[in-house]
Motif scaffolding. Structure first.
Motif, PDB file in Angstrom:
ATOM      1  N   GLU A 161       0.792  -1.245   0.083  1.00 46.49           N
ATOM      2  CA  GLU A 161       0.018   0.044  -0.049  1.00 46.49           C
ATOM      3  C   GLU A 161       0.867   1.330  -0.134  1.00 46.49           C
ATOM      4  N   ALA A 162       0.361   2.111  -0.558  1.00 44.37           N
ATOM      5  CA  ALA A 162       0.884   3.472  -0.649  1.00 44.37           C
ATOM      6  C   ALA A 162       2.480   3.776  -1.242  1.00 44.37           C
ATOM      7  N   ASP A 163       2.811   2.762  -2.229  1.00 45.42           N
ATOM      8  CA  ASP A 163       4.116   2.863  -3.089  1.00 45.42           C
ATOM      9  C   ASP A 163       4.427   4.387  -3.385  1.00 45.42           C
ATOM     10  N   ASN A 164       5.583   4.977  -3.070  1.00 45.44           N
ATOM     11  CA  ASN A 164       6.022   6.001  -3.416  1.00 45.44           C
ATOM     12  C   ASN A 164       4.996   7.270  -3.152  1.00 45.44           C
ATOM     13  N   GLU A 165       4.173   7.309  -1.883  1.00 44.55           N
ATOM     14  CA  GLU A 165       3.480   8.232  -1.637  1.00 44.55           C
ATOM     15  C   GLU A 165       3.746   8.727   0.007  1.00 44.55           C
TER      16      GLU A 165
END
Length: 123
Positions: A87-91
């Motif tokens: 979840e939330a890769d590169n965020e």
């Protein structure tokens, strides 16, 4: 580990809320009753040691609310130990603790994850 847990750990130059300044863990005082807006630059945990900016770009930012339920920001860079995120890769992740002021163990909650240009408002 989420942003709140990274704040507690001694990685990246020491624990958060240490009396010694730590460029990788930065506290920003906010009053949730007042309007507050800011922009931050963060570096992912896998790249903090390649961080050549002066001063270094932080890994974790604590939004100190004056309560023991503070918010923590981190960039969830999908490389190194976070290469297999689900979840939330590169965020940017926003996590709130349910007590402990981010210093002692407390339940933490993912409140939001943002891509560039998105905003989050603390209720």
């Amino acid at each position: 580990f989420n942003a709140a847990k990274n704040w507690q750990l001694s990685w990246y130059g020491g624990v958060g809320d240490s009396p010694d300044p730590n460029p990788y863990k930065v506290t920003v005082e906010v009053n949730p009753l007042l309007s507050f807006s800011s922009t931050f630059t963060l570096v992912g945990i896998a790249e903090f040691d390649k961080n050549v900016a002066e001063p270094p770009v932080p890994v974790v930012i604590k939004l100190e609310t004056g309560t023991d339920q503070d918010y923590f920001l981190a960039f969830n860079r999908a490389t190194g130990p976070n290469a297999e995120n689900v979840e939330a890769d590169n965020e940017v992740t926003i996590v709130q603790v349910d007590g402990g002021n981010g210093v002692t163990y407390a339940q933490s909650y993912l409140k939001a994850h943002l891509v560039s240009g998105e905003v989050y408002t603390i209720d």
